[in-house]
Design a protein around this motif. Sequence first.
Motif, PDB file in Angstrom:
ATOM      1  N   LEU A  47       0.841  -1.205   0.000  1.00  0.00           N
ATOM      2  CA  LEU A  47       0.000   0.000   0.000  1.00  0.00           C
ATOM      3  C   LEU A  47       0.875   1.254   0.000  1.00  0.00           C
ATOM      4  N   LEU A  48       1.994   1.197   0.708  1.00  0.00           N
ATOM      5  CA  LEU A  48       2.935   2.329   0.716  1.00  0.00           C
ATOM      6  C   LEU A  48       3.676   2.455  -0.609  1.00  0.00           C
ATOM      7  N   ALA A  49       3.587   1.417  -1.442  1.00  0.00           N
ATOM      8  CA  ALA A  49       4.194   1.465  -2.777  1.00  0.00           C
ATOM      9  C   ALA A  49       3.144   1.754  -3.858  1.00  0.00           C
ATOM     10  N   ARG A  50       2.002   2.266  -3.442  1.00  0.00           N
ATOM     11  CA  ARG A  50       0.920   2.667  -4.348  1.00  0.00           C
ATOM     12  C   ARG A  50       0.357   1.496  -5.151  1.00  0.00           C
ATOM     13  N   ARG A  51       0.242   0.365  -4.505  1.00  0.00           N
ATOM     14  CA  ARG A  51      -0.437  -0.771  -5.113  1.00  0.00           C
ATOM     15  C   ARG A  51      -1.188  -1.511  -4.016  1.00  0.00           C
ATOM     16  N   LEU A  52      -2.299  -2.103  -4.395  1.00  0.00           N
ATOM     17  CA  LEU A  52      -3.141  -2.802  -3.434  1.00  0.00           C
ATOM     18  C   LEU A  52      -2.977  -4.302  -3.638  1.00  0.00           C
ATOM     19  N   THR A  53      -2.451  -4.962  -2.633  1.00  0.00           N
ATOM     20  CA  THR A  53      -2.276  -6.416  -2.663  1.00  0.00           C
ATOM     21  C   THR A  53      -3.096  -7.013  -1.533  1.00  0.00           C
ATOM     22  N   VAL A  54      -4.074  -7.806  -1.903  1.00  0.00           N
ATOM     23  CA  VAL A  54      -4.936  -8.475  -0.925  1.00  0.00           C
ATOM     24  C   VAL A  54      -4.466  -9.917  -0.811  1.00  0.00           C
ATOM     25  N   SER A  55      -3.975 -10.274   0.342  1.00  0.00           N
ATOM     26  CA  SER A  55      -3.482 -11.640   0.520  1.00  0.00           C
ATOM     27  C   SER A  55      -4.619 -12.645   0.632  1.00  0.00           C
ATOM     28  N   ARG A  56      -5.737 -12.214   1.226  1.00  0.00           N
ATOM     29  CA  ARG A  56      -6.888 -13.129   1.359  1.00  0.00           C
ATOM     30  C   ARG A  56      -8.171 -12.303   1.418  1.00  0.00           C
ATOM     31  N   LEU A  57      -9.115 -12.640   0.562  1.00  0.00           N
ATOM     32  CA  LEU A  57     -10.417 -11.980   0.534  1.00  0.00           C
ATOM     33  C   LEU A  57     -11.478 -13.034   0.816  1.00  0.00           C
ATOM     34  N   SER A  58     -12.248 -12.829   1.860  1.00  0.00           N
ATOM     35  CA  SER A  58     -13.248 -13.813   2.277  1.00  0.00           C
ATOM     36  C   SER A  58     -14.643 -13.233   2.091  1.00  0.00           C
ATOM     37  N   VAL A  59     -15.504 -13.991   1.402  1.00  0.00           N
ATOM     38  CA  VAL A  59     -16.884 -13.575   1.143  1.00  0.00           C
ATOM     39  C   VAL A  59     -17.812 -14.604   1.760  1.00  0.00           C
ATOM     40  N   ARG A  60     -18.774 -14.140   2.569  1.00  0.00           N
ATOM     41  CA  ARG A  60     -19.693 -15.033   3.266  1.00  0.00           C
ATOM     42  C   ARG A  60     -21.139 -14.630   2.979  1.00  0.00           C
ATOM     43  N   GLY A  61     -22.020 -15.639   2.917  1.00  0.00           N
ATOM     44  CA  GLY A  61     -23.440 -15.384   2.772  1.00  0.00           C
ATOM     45  C   GLY A  61     -23.826 -14.797   1.430  1.00  0.00           C
ATOM     46  N   VAL A  62     -23.486 -15.480   0.339  1.00  0.00           N
ATOM     47  CA  VAL A  62     -23.743 -14.980  -1.008  1.00  0.00           C
ATOM     48  C   VAL A  62     -25.167 -15.339  -1.442  1.00  0.00           C
ATOM     49  N   LEU A  77       5.373   2.171 -17.938  1.00  0.00           N
ATOM     50  CA  LEU A  77       6.601   1.620 -18.526  1.00  0.00           C
ATOM     51  C   LEU A  77       7.544   1.046 -17.476  1.00  0.00           C
ATOM     52  N   LEU A  78       7.447   1.548 -16.245  1.00  0.00           N
ATOM     53  CA  LEU A  78       8.406   1.151 -15.211  1.00  0.00           C
ATOM     54  C   LEU A  78       7.782   0.320 -14.093  1.00  0.00           C
ATOM     55  N   ARG A  79       6.464   0.169 -14.112  1.00  0.00           N
ATOM     56  CA  ARG A  79       5.826  -0.604 -13.046  1.00  0.00           C
ATOM     57  C   ARG A  79       6.252  -2.067 -13.114  1.00  0.00           C
ATOM     58  N   ARG A  80       6.614  -2.620 -11.956  1.00  0.00           N
ATOM     59  CA  ARG A  80       7.052  -4.016 -11.881  1.00  0.00           C
ATOM     60  C   ARG A  80       5.971  -4.953 -11.360  1.00  0.00           C
ATOM     61  N   HIS A  81       4.952  -4.392 -10.723  1.00  0.00           N
ATOM     62  CA  HIS A  81       3.908  -5.206 -10.118  1.00  0.00           C
ATOM     63  C   HIS A  81       2.543  -4.656 -10.522  1.00  0.00           C
ATOM     64  N   PRO A  82       1.525  -5.514 -10.576  1.00  0.00           N
ATOM     65  CA  PRO A  82       0.176  -5.025 -10.887  1.00  0.00           C
ATOM     66  C   PRO A  82      -0.311  -4.031  -9.835  1.00  0.00           C
ATOM     67  N   ALA A  83      -1.134  -3.092 -10.278  1.00  0.00           N
ATOM     68  CA  ALA A  83      -1.674  -2.102  -9.339  1.00  0.00           C
ATOM     69  C   ALA A  83      -2.622  -2.752  -8.341  1.00  0.00           C
ATOM     70  N   LEU A  84      -3.290  -3.830  -8.741  1.00  0.00           N
ATOM     71  CA  LEU A  84      -4.203  -4.552  -7.851  1.00  0.00           C
ATOM     72  C   LEU A  84      -3.964  -6.046  -8.007  1.00  0.00           C
ATOM     73  N   SER A  85      -3.752  -6.714  -6.900  1.00  0.00           N
ATOM     74  CA  SER A  85      -3.557  -8.171  -6.901  1.00  0.00           C
ATOM     75  C   SER A  85      -4.325  -8.764  -5.732  1.00  0.00           C
TER      76      SER A  85
END
Length: 611
Positions: free
Chosen positions: A272-287, A375-383
Amino acid sequence: MFILKMIRKAGRFIRGGASPLQIALGAFLGVFIGFIPGFNLLTLLAVTALVIFNAHLGTALLGLGIGKICMHLLAPASFRIGYAIIHNFGIESLFAGVINAPVLAFAGLERYCTIGAMPFIVLAAGLYAYAMIKSVRFLRTVFFGAGEAAPFITRIAGFKPVAFLIRIIFGKKKDVDAPKPMLRKSGVVFAGVVACFVIALEFFALNTAFRWGAVYAMEKLNGAEVNVEVARLSLFGGSFVLSGLELTDPEKPEYNRFQTAEVTADISLRDLLARRLTVSRLSVRGVRTGTRREVAGAVYEEPPPLPDPDPDDPSVFDYFKDAENVERAVRFVADLLERQKERSLERMERMEEPARYAFETAESIGYLNTTATELLRRHPALSVREIEIAEMEILEPVDRYKVVVSELTTAPVMAGKPTELHVFSSGPGAETPVWIGLNLHLLQEPHRLRVNMEGIPVGKEAGFEFSDIVPVRLLGGVARVEADGRFQVEMLDIPFSVTLSGLDMEIEDGESIAGMGPELSGVVASALATFSLYGRLHGRMLSPRVSIDTSKTVSGVMSSLADIGREGITDALKGRFDDIKDLPDLFRKEEGDEDAPSEGEELEDMIRSLF
């Protein structure tokens, strides 16, 4: 009053209110802030230094105006210099490291005009500071210097009324050479108050801002109103929670397209401090899907209408009732896959011709807004490393199935990993009844699909019925589906088999199946307890077609009837279809007979009339 106040400030400044160091520091910080486009970490640090250190604010404000004017006038030159520095001097990897590093990613060094403006900042700030210091010294000498330097002014200032007036306007003469403190006490206090205010935002305003941002992003994707009951974001804890999430169905605003009780996520603070959002685990309940809303939701973007069915060439969706939601879901997925492929192709083109991309972007959005991020980004903006969806009320029982999605990113080519979807089951049958492998990182490679699900209820009560083009009413039963194939948006190649057991079905009055006549069709339908259908899905995702393996399917029907002791019906079928082993030769065209049905076409049409 304001004019008099400004005159007094200018007079005190001239009389000795600021040292050359304070003037130079104010000039540099003001020009620096003025030259930097937008607001970023560099701007914040410069403003903080201006507040905390004992720089002259008046000089800084004038320098800010000079810097802003120069920033716009010199934008084309700054852009070209910045591009050359970043890409042509062999230090591109250095800038890539800075742009992708935590904290430094917010410095705005990805903007070409920021890097290209540095030589101009040094030159403009130096000239401005030199001019200000020389001007102030000259005025001090004229008004307050020795008599020989300004005899006329000195004689006039000797009169008491004039001296008193000068004292009122310019204040008491200060010793310019006296040491000045480096820090401004009031500035330090102000910076401390601001820091406390930012920390307070974590507890009071951050959740509101997060809720607004999440709703805005999802509404752009959904095209209709999105509601969230509770939203909590903790930057220091690295997590967020969304409760009571509802997405309006644009087709039916009185209903929800998607509803979930709670969404929780663990996020990486470092990323997040590197201006990218990395979610290690996303849990969805009651769909839940298709739930009725208390108040109809607003629709911001009308979805495109579904195409009218082609009676001569029906798609898979046309064979079933209430398949519109499934068709729209398939179209939504196909659109996502197509857009993702287009973005990946665009990125590859950018990497092949960076100069053309940079200059075309500058012409489109302006020199000041063009960056080297893409051109210089090494990682996706959202993962999202893993998404777990459980307690799905759309499947019975709700605790039987669990969906896990891994490696979902906005830039799969950059991530270099496939996106996988697993459906896990705790009931009988395969532990992983559905697996989908999306090769989004390999543009030309098709995606993979494997299905091995059993115990799927069918019939009217289960909400699974044939449409009017099928002369069969499916009242009840259980299905097992197996499939293993490849697919892309423009290509389907998925062999499948569907086995129906415990069948309860009827034939529409006067209708027949497989060319057997109404009476025999009714007898077969009432006697057939198990039925297996073999075929292949082909065509495109948006208009899938089905081809039936007639030999295998009819053989299975006869075997099922023979197993339950209905040899008479089996003989009748054999009499209709002749020897099942010779099916490929049964409808072979005679030489010169152009109108004769091709090999297996008549029998395939008969089977397709059933499914």
